[in-house]
Design a protein around this motif. Structure first.
Motif, short mmCIF file in Angstrom:
data_model
loop_
_atom_site.label_atom_id
_atom_site.label_comp_id
_atom_site.label_asym_id
_atom_site.label_seq_id
_atom_site.Cartn_x
_atom_site.Cartn_y
_atom_site.Cartn_z
N ASP A 75 -16.32 -17.04 67.91
CA ASP A 75 -15.61 -17.42 69.14
C ASP A 75 -14.99 -18.80 69.01
N VAL A 76 -15.68 -19.72 68.36
CA VAL A 76 -15.12 -21.06 68.16
C VAL A 76 -13.92 -20.98 67.23
N ARG A 77 -13.98 -20.15 66.19
CA ARG A 77 -12.83 -19.96 65.32
C ARG A 77 -11.61 -19.54 66.12
N THR A 78 -11.79 -18.57 67.02
CA THR A 78 -10.68 -18.10 67.85
C THR A 78 -10.10 -19.24 68.69
N SER A 79 -10.99 -20.07 69.21
CA SER A 79 -10.54 -21.20 70.03
C SER A 79 -9.76 -22.21 69.19
N ILE A 80 -10.24 -22.48 67.97
CA ILE A 80 -9.53 -23.42 67.08
C ILE A 80 -8.13 -22.91 66.77
N LEU A 81 -8.02 -21.63 66.45
CA LEU A 81 -6.72 -21.07 66.09
C LEU A 81 -5.75 -21.06 67.27
N GLY A 82 -6.29 -21.07 68.49
CA GLY A 82 -5.43 -21.10 69.67
C GLY A 82 -5.11 -22.49 70.17
N ASN A 83 -5.68 -23.52 69.55
CA ASN A 83 -5.45 -24.88 70.00
C ASN A 83 -4.01 -25.31 69.69
N PRO A 84 -3.24 -25.74 70.69
CA PRO A 84 -1.83 -26.09 70.44
C PRO A 84 -1.65 -27.19 69.41
N LYS A 85 -2.54 -28.19 69.40
CA LYS A 85 -2.40 -29.29 68.44
C LYS A 85 -2.67 -28.80 67.02
N VAL A 86 -3.60 -27.88 66.87
CA VAL A 86 -3.86 -27.30 65.56
C VAL A 86 -2.66 -26.48 65.11
N ARG A 87 -2.13 -25.66 66.01
CA ARG A 87 -1.00 -24.80 65.68
C ARG A 87 0.23 -25.60 65.27
N GLU A 88 0.38 -26.77 65.86
CA GLU A 88 1.55 -27.60 65.59
C GLU A 88 1.44 -28.38 64.29
N ALA A 89 0.23 -28.79 63.92
CA ALA A 89 0.13 -29.85 62.91
C ALA A 89 -0.74 -29.53 61.71
N PHE A 90 -1.37 -28.33 61.63
CA PHE A 90 -2.33 -28.10 60.56
C PHE A 90 -2.15 -26.74 59.90
N LEU A 91 -2.50 -26.70 58.63
CA LEU A 91 -2.73 -25.46 57.90
C LEU A 91 -4.23 -25.19 57.95
N VAL A 92 -4.60 -23.93 58.18
CA VAL A 92 -5.99 -23.61 58.52
C VAL A 92 -6.49 -22.47 57.64
N ASN A 135 -17.88 -22.11 57.64
CA ASN A 135 -17.11 -23.35 57.59
C ASN A 135 -15.63 -23.07 57.75
N MET A 136 -14.88 -24.04 58.24
CA MET A 136 -13.42 -23.98 58.26
C MET A 136 -12.88 -25.32 57.79
N THR A 137 -11.73 -25.27 57.12
CA THR A 137 -11.04 -26.47 56.67
C THR A 137 -9.63 -26.48 57.22
N LEU A 138 -9.20 -27.64 57.73
CA LEU A 138 -7.86 -27.84 58.26
C LEU A 138 -7.20 -28.96 57.47
N LEU A 139 -5.95 -28.75 57.05
CA LEU A 139 -5.19 -29.76 56.32
C LEU A 139 -3.89 -30.05 57.06
N SER A 140 -3.57 -31.32 57.20
CA SER A 140 -2.37 -31.74 57.91
C SER A 140 -1.11 -31.23 57.22
N SER A 141 -0.22 -30.62 57.99
CA SER A 141 1.04 -30.15 57.42
C SER A 141 1.99 -31.31 57.12
N LYS A 142 1.66 -32.52 57.58
CA LYS A 142 2.45 -33.69 57.19
C LYS A 142 2.16 -34.13 55.77
N ARG A 143 0.98 -33.81 55.27
CA ARG A 143 0.55 -34.30 53.96
C ARG A 143 0.45 -33.22 52.91
N PHE A 144 0.42 -31.94 53.33
CA PHE A 144 0.19 -30.85 52.39
C PHE A 144 1.18 -29.72 52.63
N ALA A 145 1.53 -29.02 51.55
CA ALA A 145 2.45 -27.88 51.64
C ALA A 145 2.02 -26.84 50.61
N PHE A 146 2.50 -25.60 50.80
CA PHE A 146 2.15 -24.54 49.87
C PHE A 146 2.78 -24.78 48.50
#
Length: 317
Positions: free
Chosen positions: A86-103, A119-130
């Motif tokens: 349930d927390v995973r679902t909440s994280i994925l729906g967070n607008p700030k996460v959706r805007e700024a992170f790869l998850v 565990n989950m890891t989030l990386l800033s899309s400002k600093r990382f790319a595919f």
């Protein structure tokens, strides 16, 4: 079986793949993207155990994540432990996460099936790319971001079915060498020291595989004994807190602080960052706030958002 062979077998059992990484929303249009600062090798990381078993886990996780995502202090890398489905679902729906992170684990919840949390890891899309092409498409100059390499869940010998979540980041200037970031939650309680000893040996070897120039291991080490605290040095790893504050400095306790317990366990430095080939610059403990627990017809109770304090680390690759 030798530890190095066990490490290799366990790691290869989870085939490295970029499948687990996904931007939570589609990429922004080029005119919405501002030019990033020139690439530096300094990063900030926050690691936080969400405490899956206290009441109102989603509400508490939202408060904790809200503090982590504050614009002025937003880290480049976020490691989360004890994330429920349930927390995973909440994280994925967070607008700030959706805007700024790869998850990690944005595509499906396979890693959350059959276990109480993961565990989950989030990386800033400002600093990382595919890859470099993605940077070009986003309107960013090629070579300004670190690229993402393989991401894997590394199965560990464990009483509780624990895994380590590993991802490689690759400097575009030296694409043949990677830095490995490993998000961990080692086995709990005093009767599992044997497992934690094996786990630390495997994890240390992950930072020494061919092509890996080192990296860090961070999260909940469940280090509750002097033997646990000796495992980093035994495996040739640097304890970031000790490197910055010394053994006689701040005690660095992240669990059991200000709590009277009946099991005899006092405050402990259960959460750590272990390093090889990277340098710690500064580090602090993040005290969780309080979460309201409404009680019908009575005044609300307030409980800590987590039984673990978080850690913030600034480091250079």
């Amino acid at each position: 079986m030798a530890a190095s062979r066990l490490c290799q077998r366990t790691f290869s059992a989870f085939k490295p793949s970029n499948r687990l990484w996904a931007p939570v929303s589609s990429r922004c249009a080029p005119n919405q993207v501002t030019r990033q600062l020139a690439l530096t090798s300094r990063f900030s990381l926050i690691t936080q155990n969400f405490d899956a078993f206290s009441s109102r886990p989603v509400a508490r996780a939202n408060l904790l994540l809200g503090g982590i995502l504050e614009e002025s202090k937003r880290p480049d890398i976020i490691f989360l432990q004890e994330v429920t489905s349930d927390v995973r679902t909440s994280i994925l729906g967070n607008p700030k996460v959706r805007e700024a992170f790869l998850v990690t684990d944005a595509e499906d919840q396979t890693s959350f099936e059959g276990v109480p949390f993961a565990n989950m890891t989030l990386l800033s899309s400002k600093r990382f790319a595919f890859d470099l092409e993605m940077q070009k498409e986003d309107g960013v100059e090629r070579g300004e971001k670190f690229m993402l390499g393989p991401v894997s869940r590394v199965k560990l010998p464990s009483k509780y079915g624990r895994c380590a979540l590993s991802v490689d980041i690759i400097p575009p200037s030296t694409p043949t060498t990677t830095c490995r970031l490993v998000n961990v939650h080692l086995d709990s309680l005093g009767d599992t020291l044997f497992y934690r000893t094996e786990q630390m040996e495997i994890l240390a070897n992950l930072l020494r595989e061919p092509g890996c120039g080192g990296g860090l291991i961070a999260g909940d080490f469940n280090a509750i004994s002097p033997e646990d605290h000796a495992l980093l040095d035994k495996n040739g790893l640097v304890d970031a807190w000790v490197a910055l504050h010394g053994n006689q400095g701040f005690d660095g306790a992240t669990w059991g602080v200000g709590v009277e317990r009946h099991d005899g366990l006092g405050p402990g430095r259960l959460d750590k960052v272990a390093m090889s080939g990277v340098d710690a610059k500064d580090m602090e403990i993040l005290r969780p706030g309080l979460s309201e627990v409404p009680k019908p017809g009575e005044d609300s109770d307030y409980i800590p958002c987590s039984d673990h304090y978080g850690l913030r680390l600034s480091f250079t690759v």
